[in-house]
Design an enzyme around this catalytic site. Structure first.
Site, PDB file in Angstrom:
ATOM      1  N   HIS A 133       0.827  -1.213   0.000  1.00 18.13           N
ATOM      2  CA  HIS A 133       0.000   0.000   0.000  1.00 18.13           C
ATOM      3  C   HIS A 133       0.864   1.266   0.000  1.00 18.13           C
ATOM      4  CE1 HIS A 133      -3.906  -2.038   0.856  1.00 18.13           C
ATOM      5  NE2 HIS A 133      -3.050  -3.004   1.147  1.00 18.13           N
TER       6      HIS A 133
ATOM      7  N   ASP B  10      -5.675   5.980   1.604  1.00 16.56           N
ATOM      8  CA  ASP B  10      -5.825   4.582   1.197  1.00 16.56           C
ATOM      9  C   ASP B  10      -7.267   4.139   1.479  1.00 16.56           C
ATOM     10  OD1 ASP B  10      -3.795   1.881   0.872  1.00 16.56           O
ATOM     11  OD2 ASP B  10      -5.854   1.558   1.538  1.00 16.56           O
TER      12      ASP B  10
HETATM   13  C1  UDX Z   1      -0.542  -6.781   0.081  1.00 18.28           C
HETATM   14  C2  UDX Z   1      -1.560  -7.888  -0.222  1.00 18.28           C
HETATM   15  O1  UDX Z   1      -0.959  -9.134   0.022  1.00 18.28           O
HETATM   16  C3  UDX Z   1      -2.002  -7.788  -1.653  1.00 18.28           C
HETATM   17  O2  UDX Z   1      -2.936  -8.797  -1.899  1.00 18.28           O
HETATM   18  C4  UDX Z   1      -2.597  -6.431  -1.929  1.00 18.28           C
HETATM   19  O3  UDX Z   1      -2.945  -6.347  -3.298  1.00 18.28           O
HETATM   20  C5  UDX Z   1      -1.590  -5.358  -1.572  1.00 18.28           C
HETATM   21  O4  UDX Z   1      -1.145  -5.528  -0.245  1.00 18.28           O
HETATM   22  P1  UDX Z   1       1.900  -7.637  -0.748  1.00 18.28           P
HETATM   23  O5  UDX Z   1       1.851  -8.967  -0.151  1.00 18.28           O
HETATM   24  O6  UDX Z   1       2.901  -6.738  -0.214  1.00 18.28           O
HETATM   25  O7  UDX Z   1       0.551  -6.834  -0.770  1.00 18.28           O
HETATM   26  O8  UDX Z   1       2.064  -7.884  -2.343  1.00 18.28           O
HETATM   27  P2  UDX Z   1       2.140  -6.904  -3.548  1.00 18.28           P
HETATM   28  O9  UDX Z   1       0.925  -6.096  -3.737  1.00 18.28           O
HETATM   29  O10 UDX Z   1       2.525  -7.760  -4.673  1.00 18.28           O
HETATM   30  O11 UDX Z   1       3.315  -5.904  -3.190  1.00 18.28           O
HETATM   31  C6  UDX Z   1       4.611  -6.345  -2.898  1.00 18.28           C
HETATM   32  C7  UDX Z   1       5.586  -5.274  -3.332  1.00 18.28           C
HETATM   33  O12 UDX Z   1       6.846  -5.597  -2.756  1.00 18.28           O
HETATM   34  C8  UDX Z   1       5.768  -5.232  -4.846  1.00 18.28           C
HETATM   35  O13 UDX Z   1       5.811  -3.897  -5.268  1.00 18.28           O
HETATM   36  C9  UDX Z   1       7.116  -5.902  -5.064  1.00 18.28           C
HETATM   37  O14 UDX Z   1       7.853  -5.379  -6.143  1.00 18.28           O
HETATM   38  C10 UDX Z   1       7.832  -5.657  -3.765  1.00 18.28           C
HETATM   39  N1  UDX Z   1       8.771  -6.751  -3.466  1.00 18.28           N
HETATM   40  C11 UDX Z   1       8.311  -7.973  -3.099  1.00 18.28           C
HETATM   41  C12 UDX Z   1      10.116  -6.495  -3.580  1.00 18.28           C
HETATM   42  O15 UDX Z   1      10.529  -5.376  -3.946  1.00 18.28           O
HETATM   43  N2  UDX Z   1      10.980  -7.506  -3.291  1.00 18.28           N
HETATM   44  C13 UDX Z   1      10.585  -8.737  -2.906  1.00 18.28           C
HETATM   45  O16 UDX Z   1      11.443  -9.578  -2.652  1.00 18.28           O
HETATM   46  C14 UDX Z   1       9.195  -8.983  -2.811  1.00 18.28           C
END
Ligand code: UDX
Length: 462
Positions: A23, A123
């Site tokens: 977020h 948000d």
């Molecule tokens: C959470 C919820 O799980 C998701 O369903 C919702 O849509 C947003 O909030 P998250 O688990 O953090 O999100 O997943 P995601 O939305 O994919 O965001 C992860 C972020 O971390 C991405 O921007 C990704 O690029 C970043 N990331 C992840 C990294 O930079 N490095 C990593 O090793 C893993």
């Protein structure tokens, strides 16, 4: 132009992200975009998972001084209760911080450097802050960091509840949900078990705050992939709805500006040594967890697939395990992967997905990860864990045709088969072709909607 910019800088936008990686990232990307278009930006934020102001010298940051209960900050907390408690704890401090910003204007008069608050972008999950801003008379725009399809399911929850689709019943899992096709009941945000009431209550408040308090909605998506869903939202809400994504492309904000953890850049050098499209990238995002048994099956499935892989094994990935250190790998696994795999605790994901060596992405389908994969034309192996991830996974596999499921049960043989399917099979090649077309669509996404958003904010009275 200079005059126009000067006029706009008098318009200050106050942003308030939900303090989790998935977020914070899109909110800060939006902040960069709004600032680059001449608006003044203040980010109100919690001390918990606070962004680093030093990485954004052009923005103002103000902590709201919340007191969060343990159920929010303790790792592994129940998500619904966590979000409800977070909303409750942030409501008053957010209101006080926003009210202070409004007072500043009174004290400083027309000081152009300060810029008077024109609106708040909050948000959408922070329903208490959406309501609080509206109560202070500040026009408030809700930022949806998830997809338009997910937002539609949230708006539909009262109807789904009345019609008996939620809480989810096992015998209905494969039924299509009327007006939300191709979603089946199993693809809806999982509302079942002991936290069903808490989660239903949370979703009702999120949808209620948008309907009663928001002046507009911003969605991190683009017409090229979600035009029908956006059209339906626009018909349903009598509010302006701006599709401003993919934010990471349009904002041009470098990934290292928004990450809350330090990435292990060494994996890029490792990828440099690999042939094109040969490596599977595996990451379940920043909050999803898997059980110990599933973790072991993932490992042995990767080993059995014979495919080189880059796997993000972050602290806390295994439920109930150590929170500060990554979970131990299964016995004998390190030996097995020595020449074929690389494990990191956090990757520079956007750079990884853009690397020529990447052939596919095994993902939990968080919305940021899904968009980032779409924008790089990388096909996906989907393993949705909770929240909007099931909706995103269904769109990946059944609407855009750029991914396939790992399977409901994570078992080494099934994993190895699914990995082979997406990496080397004919179906994988077709998915890659469609993914490439989506990448082209994404790169053609225009900033027209952002222009409209800027125009909308700039024409608000201050
Ligand atoms: C959470 C919820 O799980 C998701 O369903 C919702 O849509 C947003 O909030 P998250 O688990 O953090 O999100 O997943 P995601 O939305 O994919 O965001 C992860 C972020 O971390 C991405 O921007 C990704 O690029 C970043 N990331 C992840 C990294 O930079 N490095 C990593 O090793 C893993």
């Amino acid at each position: 132009m200079a005059g126009q910019e000067q006029r706009r800088r008098r318009h200050r936008v106050v942003l308030f992200p939900l303090p989790f990686q998935g977020h914070v990232t899109p909110m800060l990307q939006l902040a960069a975009l709004l600032h680059s278009r001449g608006l003044a930006v203040t980010v109100l934020h919690t001390a918990f998972n606070a962004p680093d102001p030093a990485r954004h010298p052009e923005l103002a940051f103000v902590p709201i001084r919340e007191a969060l209960p343990d159920e929010v900050t303790c790792p592994g907390a129940d998500i619904a209760r966590q979000l409800l408690a977070l909303n409750t704890a942030c409501e008053a401090p957010f209101r006080d911080a926003l009210a202070s910003l409004l007072l500043l204007r009174g004290r400083r008069g027309q000081d152009q450097d300060q810029g008077a608050v024109a609106c708040a972008v909050v948000d959408g999950q922070c329903y208490a802050a959406v309501d609080a801003a509206a109560q202070l008379g500040v026009p408030v725009v809700a930022l949806r960091t998830d997809s338009a399809a997910t937002f539609r399911t949230m708006l539909a929850f009262p109807r789904l509840r009345d019609a008996g689709y939620v809480p989810i019943k096992e015998e209905m899992l494969d039924e299509l949900v009327p007006d939300l096709e191709p979603l089946r009941v199993r693809d809806l945000i999982r509302v079942d078990g002991s936290d069903a009431d808490a989660l239903c209550g949370f979703i009702a408040r999120v949808a209620g705050a948008v309907r009663s308090s928001a002046s507009g909605v911003v969605v991190n998506t683009f017409e090229g992939i979600e035009a029908p869903e956006l059209a339906k939202i626009r018909r349903e809400l009598s509010l302006p709805v701006f599709a401003v994504g993919p934010l990471h492309l349009l904002s041009r904000a470098p990934a290292e500006q928004t990450t809350l953890r330090a990435p292990d850049g060494g994996c890029l050098a490792w990828l440099d040594t690999r042939p094109p499209r040969s490596v599977l990238y595996v990451s379940l995002g920043s909050v999803a967890t898997v059980g110990h048994a599933a973790f072991e099956e993932m490992a042995w499935g990767l080993a059995g697939s014979g495919v080189p892989f880059l796997w993000v094994v972050r602290p806390g990935l295994v439920a109930g395990g150590e929170e500060e250190a990554p979970p131990p790998l299964p016995d004998g696994f390190s030996e097995e992967i020595k020449n074929r795999g690389k494990i990191v605790t956090w990757a520079p994901q956007r750079e990884v997905l853009a690397h020529a060596a990447i052939g596919a992405f095994w993902t939990h389908c968080g919305w940021n990860s899904t968009l980032e994969s779409v924008c790089e034309g990388v096909p996906m192996l989907v393993q949705p864990c909770f929240a909007d991830q099931t909706v995103n996974a269904r769109y990946v596999t059944h609407v855009w045709g750029v991914g396939t499921e790992v399977g409901e049960v994570i078992e080494r043989g099934i994993v190895a088969e699914a990995v082979a399917k997406v990496m080397v099979g004919e179906e994988g090649a077709r998915m890659r072709e469609r993914a490439h077309r989506l990448k082209m669509e994404a790169s053609a996404a225009t900033s027209l909607s952002i222009d409209s958003l800027i125009h909308y904010i700039s024409s608000l009275p201050t």
